[in-house]
Structures are given as structure tokens and as C-alpha cells.
Design an enzyme around this catalytic site. Structure first.
Site, PDB file in Angstrom:
ATOM      1  N   GLU A  50       0.825  -1.220   0.000  1.00  0.00           N
ATOM      2  CA  GLU A  50       0.000   0.000   0.000  1.00  0.00           C
ATOM      3  C   GLU A  50       0.854   1.263   0.000  1.00  0.00           C
ATOM      4  O   GLU A  50       0.438   2.304  -0.502  1.00  0.00           O
ATOM      5  CB  GLU A  50      -0.971   0.015   1.185  1.00  0.00           C
ATOM      6  CG  GLU A  50      -2.103  -0.995   1.074  1.00  0.00           C
ATOM      7  CD  GLU A  50      -1.722  -2.382   1.583  1.00  0.00           C
ATOM      8  OE1 GLU A  50      -0.540  -2.575   1.953  1.00  0.00           O
ATOM      9  OE2 GLU A  50      -2.609  -3.265   1.617  1.00  0.00           O
ATOM     10  N   PHE A 112     -11.283  -7.140  14.358  1.00  0.00           N
ATOM     11  CA  PHE A 112     -10.186  -7.593  13.501  1.00  0.00           C
ATOM     12  C   PHE A 112      -9.887  -6.541  12.424  1.00  0.00           C
ATOM     13  O   PHE A 112     -10.788  -6.093  11.731  1.00  0.00           O
ATOM     14  CB  PHE A 112     -10.555  -8.934  12.845  1.00  0.00           C
ATOM     15  CG  PHE A 112      -9.490  -9.432  11.902  1.00  0.00           C
ATOM     16  CD1 PHE A 112      -8.224  -9.777  12.377  1.00  0.00           C
ATOM     17  CD2 PHE A 112      -9.736  -9.537  10.543  1.00  0.00           C
ATOM     18  CE1 PHE A 112      -7.237 -10.213  11.513  1.00  0.00           C
ATOM     19  CE2 PHE A 112      -8.757  -9.980   9.673  1.00  0.00           C
ATOM     20  CZ  PHE A 112      -7.491 -10.318  10.155  1.00  0.00           C
ATOM     21  N   GLN A 113      -8.649  -6.154  12.312  1.00  0.00           N
ATOM     22  CA  GLN A 113      -8.180  -5.159  11.346  1.00  0.00           C
ATOM     23  C   GLN A 113      -8.857  -3.801  11.505  1.00  0.00           C
ATOM     24  O   GLN A 113      -9.089  -3.096  10.529  1.00  0.00           O
ATOM     25  CB  GLN A 113      -8.315  -5.679   9.911  1.00  0.00           C
ATOM     26  CG  GLN A 113      -7.396  -6.872   9.662  1.00  0.00           C
ATOM     27  CD  GLN A 113      -7.214  -7.202   8.196  1.00  0.00           C
ATOM     28  OE1 GLN A 113      -8.110  -7.004   7.396  1.00  0.00           O
ATOM     29  NE2 GLN A 113      -6.043  -7.729   7.861  1.00  0.00           N
ATOM     30  N   LYS A 162     -17.305  -1.021   6.011  1.00  0.00           N
ATOM     31  CA  LYS A 162     -17.722  -2.014   5.029  1.00  0.00           C
ATOM     32  C   LYS A 162     -19.235  -2.008   4.796  1.00  0.00           C
ATOM     33  O   LYS A 162     -19.699  -2.081   3.659  1.00  0.00           O
ATOM     34  CB  LYS A 162     -17.277  -3.395   5.519  1.00  0.00           C
ATOM     35  CG  LYS A 162     -17.521  -4.500   4.527  1.00  0.00           C
ATOM     36  CD  LYS A 162     -16.901  -5.812   4.997  1.00  0.00           C
ATOM     37  CE  LYS A 162     -16.985  -6.853   3.883  1.00  0.00           C
ATOM     38  NZ  LYS A 162     -16.342  -8.118   4.266  1.00  0.00           N
ATOM     39  N   MET A 470      24.221   9.077   1.811  1.00  0.00           N
ATOM     40  CA  MET A 470      24.141  10.409   2.400  1.00  0.00           C
ATOM     41  C   MET A 470      24.490  10.379   3.892  1.00  0.00           C
ATOM     42  O   MET A 470      25.177  11.267   4.396  1.00  0.00           O
ATOM     43  CB  MET A 470      22.738  10.997   2.177  1.00  0.00           C
ATOM     44  CG  MET A 470      22.574  12.411   2.680  1.00  0.00           C
ATOM     45  SD  MET A 470      23.777  13.532   1.938  1.00  0.00           S
ATOM     46  CE  MET A 470      22.854  14.183   0.550  1.00  0.00           C
TER      47      MET A 470
END
Ligand SMILES: Cc1ncc(C[n+]2csc(CCOP(=O)(O)OP(=O)(O)O)c2C)c(N)n1
Lengths: 565, 191
Positions: A50, A112-113, A162, A470
Site C-alpha cells: 500500500e 479484527f483489522q 464495510k 548520504m
């Protein structure tokens, strides 16, 4: 007609002109995915991470000026977007991110999630929404795009449970938004424009400092008109690069920590600075008390909060840069500053950018130089963060606006792979080069799979110095070469890696091989990777250490016959 | 201990009643390193708009920065800072004081002097309601302390400008001059 929440999301995106979405599926966002086949106008690009989807949407937006769209599922999908959202926020990139959320009855129960993604992104979005009714979706999406793309652009996150995606509601797309607290000022105040024009008329050593605002507002032509009319040299910030033609006589480079010495020194000598759509970042100003001590300052920005934040201007102008420049160009009289221009030419002469050693070894500077020459100012360049980023900023030349993209404000390593992918999707007509660090590349290289899968023909120049260059440079200068956790003892074989992804690649270990490899990449119809195994202990010069000024600037000794400037 | 250059500033923000607006305002002020010493929220004269009054400690620069950043919040319609000498400021406090048969009349006497009210009486305590500026409430609490203060609820400061000018007018006139964003406390015309 009643539509599901998911259908309304798609309908709304189409109304906003969206044709491409980057994302990854998951439980909470599944209803949206299952609706996608009904909307073939929306191209979905399935990413591998993602963060990649987020940066790809950013790259798409930076390359096209359109709002980029990424979406992800709840919980880990949403949190993976966070780095890209923060990157967009710091660089004023318009983004709309849509996240699935657990169903309404489960919210607040540590389901959940479930994560509180609106809470997490509160300080790194321009605005965010948790949509609790399907009927609100059209208004929210309309507002989200409006907020993302107007004023000072930025990312907006829309979190949709959802069961809201599956609920039915009447689809009514609003014509207008009603946001009494949000009315960006577009035109400069006439009195301020008058005062600015007067300062420009009086100035003997004026200098333009052009930032990201030029490309955001599309003020390329207006900037050129102002510079030419009043004969004002133009310096561009890191995000302003390519906002002014690099081959223009008035072009005076990039200032600051790793900018051209002559640009930083010119700022010291100027009596007037026109700061156009830039925000006086500390990498530009160094120690504030020593910055542009002899200059009056005209500061133009669309964000009133930028005015007076780091530097107090003599004339502040709040407004859209293009509109302000149109107003200003009307009042500015033609003028010349031959003496000042001569002084700047002398600075360029005495402090040339490149003192490239004429070495047979493969130096990173050589690589960038040869890609620059081969692409001839016509390619789009995306970089990661680190030494290669600064060399790219110093040496690339651009003939057109909006060709150079980098994570400026947040300095996000790993940006170079997915952002280049998104930029290429947005601009299939251009050749897109990703100038990558071997460190940053390994953070997001999983998107090579996405590019092969979709034949997104980005050319990767991995500037492989086998270290986190760097930071190694800082350790060399400021910590007696104690290289803690910066040297890799085992890097993957990038050519084999590309091969495993199904992407042709070449390895370059000598200077003489650069050009052929670059041309091979350019000729290949598809993504291509070059592993440039460059010298390890090369340093970026000049360097003004953090929080210091031009008096503390370190320059490389001048090499006679330095090849290019 | 007061930090140099720091003083109290009373700000009001007119905000749209949207979910999380209080969170947005408070989190923004926190991020700029400014301490909110009092905060009150309630409906305004316009439906769907609320007014937040808060008192913050900071130097002029950080307060100006906070104000400009507050303006950037989409839900914030208007931010105003009150000059301390032009403001009517009030706070409401409820104070539960321990009383005995012997001390009750003495407590009532003190309450009367402050023109406060007794709103609940129980065998061993009373609740006092007082409205006033912070100093007045502090003074009453100091006098009640020896009897035993069991619980205190303070509302935070509410503030309104003296005279006939109202916030809505300020909001309107400034909006028409250069838009609400540019009319934040720094006067761009005069700078
Ligand atoms: C995500 C992230 N982590 C850490 C850093 C700190 N950092 C800045 S530059 C740098 C080294 C970058 O190495 P590489 O990508 O190989 O580029 P190079 O400097 O060698 O050109 C690091 C670790 C960062 N900017 N971003």
C-alpha cells in the site's frame, strides 16, 4: 435511483474525472472491489504494497497535476498508506485516499483489522472523513476532491465502513461544496501588488526564488515573463526545479545545503528577493539570522500560514501564484541590471558546480551527466532521497516544466520506485527515469512486479554505492568516518533481481559503459534496470552543514578543465 | 514560573459542527507546543456553528502561528483574539464544600458576600454555584478551603467583546476585504 455505497464511490470518482486508482484488496474494502467490473472507465492498478500504491498515486498526481487516488483495506492496509500520505502533505500533493473500515457495529471494539485511521492521519492530511451513512458518500467525495486540489493542495483521506459500502442510498451528486471555513484567497491584494512592483522597480540586485508553487499553479510562462521583463535571475528550490528552463541565461540554479554555491552566494548579495510559492525551508535558508541579510523580501504564497513563519517579508502577498504573477506582470516595468547579472556570472565562474574528477572510475556524477545528455532535457526524472537525489538535482537539465519529482519535505526513501511508476502511468507519452539509491530502491522494489505486470516502462538507474550514502557522508564529515550501520556487507544482485521480476537489466562498472547501457534502456520498449556500481566514498558538494550559512560552506577544490558546469 | 515573553491569550474560534472538530483544534494547538489552560465549547447564534473559547499561554509569535494554523483547518470559519482590556470574561464553577451544623452558617455568609448561590444542601455538604472571572472564583475557593472542598467543576472561560461590535460583523467585514484566510491576525496590508 438507489445505488450501493460502493457504486456511489465509483460514480463519484468518475464525476471527478478519475481514470486510474492504485490499490490493494482486503476484507473491509472488498465491496468496492467487487463493484469495479461495472466501471471499466476506472483503471485499477494492483500494487504490491500500500505504500507503493500511495506513492504511485502521488507520482501520478505530480506528473499530471490531477488528484491522485489510492485505496486500501482497513487496519494494516490503511497504516501502510501513512508514509505516502505524510509525503504528500509535506509537498502539497493533491491525493484522495479511500480506506475500508470495519463495519459500523464493530467500530470501537478493537475488531479484527480495525485501526483509527482518521485519528492516525489527522495531523498529516489536509482533511479527513469517517463516512457513517451511505447517503453522505457523494457529498464527502465531492468535498474531498475540492479540498485536495484547491488552495494549497494536499491529501484527503476518506474512511468508509464495510457496511456503508453495501448500504443503499439515493445517488445525488452535489454541484457545489458548502464549506464556510474554507475559501482560499486567489488574487493578491492590489495594494500589496503595487508595493511589490515598486520594490522591483527600485531594486538593483533582485533575485527570484521560485518554489513548488510555480508548477502547482501552472505559472511557468508567467514566471518567465516576469524574469525576462525585469531581468531578474531565477533560483529554483528543490521542488521548483524544472519550473524555469535550465538553459535560460537568467537561470541561477538551486540554493541551500547541497545547492550550487553561486546560488547561495547570490542570495547573500541580493537587495530584493521575490520568494514565489516557496516556504523558506531550513535546507534552503540555513541559519535564518544570516539568510539574505541585505535583501527586502516579497513573499507570495497561497497559504497565509507560510507568511512570516520562518522569514518576515517586507511585502506579503497571499494568493494563487499564477494569478498574482499576472497582476504583477501588468505593473512591472521593463528593466535591466547588467552589473548584477555580470556579478552573478562571475560567481558562476568562480564557483562552478562541477569539479568532476576526470577519472576512469565510475563516479555517480558521471552517470547522472550521461543520462542528462542522452535524454536531452526531455525525460521526466523521479529520485529517491540521499546523495543521488542531490546529484540529480544539481546536474539534470530540463526544457519543460514539471519534469523533476522528488520527496522534498519528508525526504522519503523508497519514493523513487512507486512514484516513478505512477508518474509513468500518468504520462505515458514521456520517458520516465527513476534515479534510485540502492538503499531506497530496496525499500519499495516489490513494485517492479507491478510494472512488469502492467508493462509500465520506467527506466531505473540504481546508483549503487553499496551503502546508505548520504548518511555515510555525514559520518565521514561529522563523526570521523565512523561508519555505523551505513555500509552494506551484502547487497542483492540487482541484475538477477530484475531478471527474477521479469525485467531486462544491465550492469555498469566502468565509465565507458554508461552511454551504451543508457541507450539500451531508452531503446527498450518496457521497464529496464541499470545497476551502476559506483565509487563508494564520493561526496556531495557543495555542502552547507545543517543550521549554518554560506560562510561555513564546503566546496570541492576546483579541478582544471572540469567537464561541465 | 512564567517563561519570558509568554502571556495569556483569549481566542475564540467559530467552527462547523462536524465530527472530530474539537479533536482537530486541540491536536493542532498541541502540535505547535502551546498549552491550553482553559477551553469551553458551545453552540453559537448560528445553527451548525459552534464557538470555542480557549485561553492559551504563549509568546506572540507562537500564538500568531497557532492562529494561522487554526485558520487552515477546514472546519474553522473564524478565529479572533480578544484584547484583555476589551473583553468580558466569565467562568462558572460548582464547588462542593464539606459542612457541619456548626460551620454551615459561616459558609453561607461567605457565599453571600460573593453573590454566589447555594444549589444543593445535604447533611454534610453543600454545592455552591459561582459565576465570575477567574480571580473571583479563585478568591472564593481560597476562603472555602479551610472548611474542606470535596469537589470542583469549572467551565473554562467564556469571553465576549465589550460594546456593540459583534464577532459576526468582524467576521463579515474582514471576509469581504481579503477573504477569511488572509484576514488572520497579521494584517497583511500593514505589514
Ligand atoms: C524512509 C527513510 N529512512 C531513513 C532515511 C534517512 N536517510 C536519508 S538519506 C539515507 C541514505 C540513502 O541511501 P540510498 O538510498 O542508497 O541513497 P544514497 O544516499 O546512497 O545515494 C538515509 C538512510 C530516510 N530519508 N528515509
Amino acid at each position: 435511483m438507489k445505488l450501493t455505497g460502493a457504486q456511489m464511490v465509483c460514480e463519484s470518482l468518475i464525476k471527478e474525472g478519475v481514470d486510474t486508482v492504485f490499490g490493494i484488496v482486503g476484507g473491509a474494502i472488498l465491496p468496492l472491489y467487487q463493484t469495479l467490473p461495472e466501471y471499466p472507465q476506472i483503471r485499477h492498478i494492483l500494487c504490491r504494497h500500500e505504500q507503493g500504491a500511495g506513492h504511485a498515486a502521488e507520482g501520478y498526481s505530480r506528473a499530471t497535476g490531477q488528484v491522485g487516488v489510492a485505496w486500501a483495506t482497513s487496519g494494516p492496509g490503511a497504516t501502510n498508506l501513512v508514509t505516502a500520505i505524510a509525503t504528500a502533505q509535506m509537498d502539497s500533493i493533491p491525493l484522495v485516499c479511500i480506506t475500508g473500515q470495519v463495519g459500523r457495529p464493530a467500530i470501537g471494539r478493537d475488531a479484527f483489522q480495525e485501526t483509527d485511521i482518521t485519528g492516525i492521519t489527522l495531523p498529516i492530511t489536509k482533511y479527513n472523513y469517517l463516512v457513517m451513512e451511505a447517503s453522505e458518500i457523494p457529498r464527502v467525495i465531492k468535498e474531498a476532491f475540492h479540498i485536495a486540489r484547491t488552495g494549497r493542495p494536499g491529501p484527503v483521506l476518506v474512511d468508509i465502513p464495510k457496511d456503508v459500502l453495501t448500504d443503499l442510498a439515493e445517488f445525488i451528486y452535489p454541484d457545489e461544496v458548502d464549506l464556510p471555513g474554507y475559501k482560499p484567497v486567489m488574487d493578491g491584494h492590489p495594494n500589496m501588488i503595487k508595493r511589490a512592483a515598486k520594490l522591483i522597480a527600485e531594486a538593483e540586485r533582485p533575485l527570484i526564488l521560485a518554489g513548488h508553487g510555480v508548477s502547482i499553479s501552472g505559472a511557468y510562462e508567467e514566471l518567465k515573463e516576469l524574469a525576462e521583463k525585469a531581468q531578474i535571475p531565477v533560483i529554483t528550490t528543490l521542488l521548483g526545479i524544472s519550473s524555469f528552463p535550465s538553459n535560460h541565461v537568467l537561470y541561477t540554479g538551486m540554493p541551500g545545503m547541497h545547492g550550487m554555491a553561486y546560488a547561495s552566494l547570490a542570495i547573500d548579495e541580493a537587495d530584493l528577493i521575490l520568494a514565489l510559492g516557496m516556504r523558506f525551508d531550513d535546507r534552503v535558508t540555513g541559519r535564518l539570522s544570516d539568510f539574505a541579510k541585505k535583501a527586502k523580501i516579497i513573499h507570495v504564497d497561497i497559504d497565509p500560514a507560510e507568511i512570516g513563519k520562518n522569514v518576515s517579508p517586507t511585502v506579503p502577498i497571499v494568493g494563487d501564484l499564477k494569478r498574482v504573477l499576472l497582476q504583477l506582470n501588468d505593473q512591472v516595468q521593463p528593466k535591466t541590471h547588467p552589473q548584477w547579472i555580470k556579478e552573478i556570472d562571475q560567481l558562476k565562474e568562480r564557483h562552478p558546480l562541477v569539479r568532476a574528477k576526470d577519472s576512469d572510475k565510475l563516479l555517480p556524477q558521471h552517470v547522472i551527466q550521461e543520462i542528462t545528455e542522452a535524454t536531452n532535457g526531455e525525460a521526466m526524472v523521479i529520485t529517491g532521497v540521499g546523495q543521488h537525489q542531490m546529484w540529480a538535482a544539481q546536474f539534470f537539465r530540463f526544457n519543460h516544466p514539471n519534469l523533476f519529482h522528488t520527496s522534498g519535505g519528508l525526504g522519503t526513501m523508497g519514493f523513487e520506485v512507486p512514484a516513478a511508476m505512477g508518474a509513468q502511468v500518468g504520462r505515458p507519452d514521456l520517458q520516465v527515469w527513476s534515479v534510485a539509491g540502492d538503499g531506497g530502491f530496496q525499500m519499495t522494489m516489490s513494485e517492479l512486479a507491478t510494472m512488469v505486470e502492467n508493462n509500465i516502462p520506467v527506466k531505473f538507474a540504481v546508483i549503487n554505492n553499496n551503502c546508505l550514502g548520504m548518511v555515510r557522508q555525514w559520518q565521514q564529515f561529522f563523526y570521523d568516518k565512523r561508519y555505523v550501520a551505513t555500509m552494506y556487507t551484502h547487497n542483492p544482485d540487482f541484475v538477477k533481481l530484475a531478471d527474477a521480476f521479469g525485467m531486462p537489466a544491465a550492469r555498469v562498472t566502468e565509465r565507458s559503459q554508461i552511454r551504451a547501457a543508457v541507450e539500451q534502456a531508452m531503446a527498450h520498449d518496457g521497464p529496464f534496470l541499470i545497476d551502476f556500481q559506483v565509487e563508494v566514498e564520493e561526496n556531495v558538494f557543495p555542502m552547507i552543514p545543517a543550521g549554518q550559512s554560506t560562510t561555513e560552506m564546503m566546496e570541492d577544490p576546483i579541478v582544471e578543465g572540469a567537464i561541465w558546469r | 514560573m512564567a517563561i519570558e515573553g509568554q502571556r495569556k491569550h483569549t481566542l475564540t474560534a467559530l467552527v462547523q459542527d462536524r465530527p472530530g472538530v474539537l479533536n482537530r483544534v486541540v491536536s493542532l494547538v498541541r502540535r505547535r507546543g502551546i498549552n491550553i489552560s482553559s477551553l469551553a465549547v458551545g453552540h453559537s447564534e448560528t445553527p451548525e456553528l459552534s464557538r470555542l473559547t480557549f485561553v492559551i499561554d504563549g509568546d506572540d509569535y507562537s500564538v500568531e502561528q497557532a492562529t494561522k494554523q487554526l485558520y487552515k483547518l477546514i472546519d474553522v470559519v473564524r478565529v479572533s483574539e480578544f484584547a484583555e482590556d476589551q473583553v468580558v470574561a466569565r467562568e462558572l464553577a460548582l464547588i462542593k464544600v464539606r459542612t457541619t451544623a456548626a460551620s454551615r452558617s459561616e459558609v453561607i455568609e461567605i457565599v453571600d458576600i460573593f453573590r454566589a448561590k447555594i444549589v444543593d444542601v445535604a447533611p454534610s455538604s453543600i454545592i455552591v454555584e459561582i459565576t465570575g472571572d477567574e480571580e473571583k472564583i479563585d478568591a472564593l475557593m481560597a476562603l472555602l478551603k479551610p472548611f474542606g472542598i470535596r469537589e470542583v467543576m469549572r467551565s473554562g472561560r467564556l469571553a465576549m467583546q465589550r460594546g456593540q461590535e459583534i464577532l459576526a460583523q468582524r467576521e463579515k467585514s474582514q471576509a469581504s476585504s481579503n477573504g477569511p484566510h488572509a484576514s488572520a491576525p497579521t494584517d497583511y496590508e500593514g505589514a
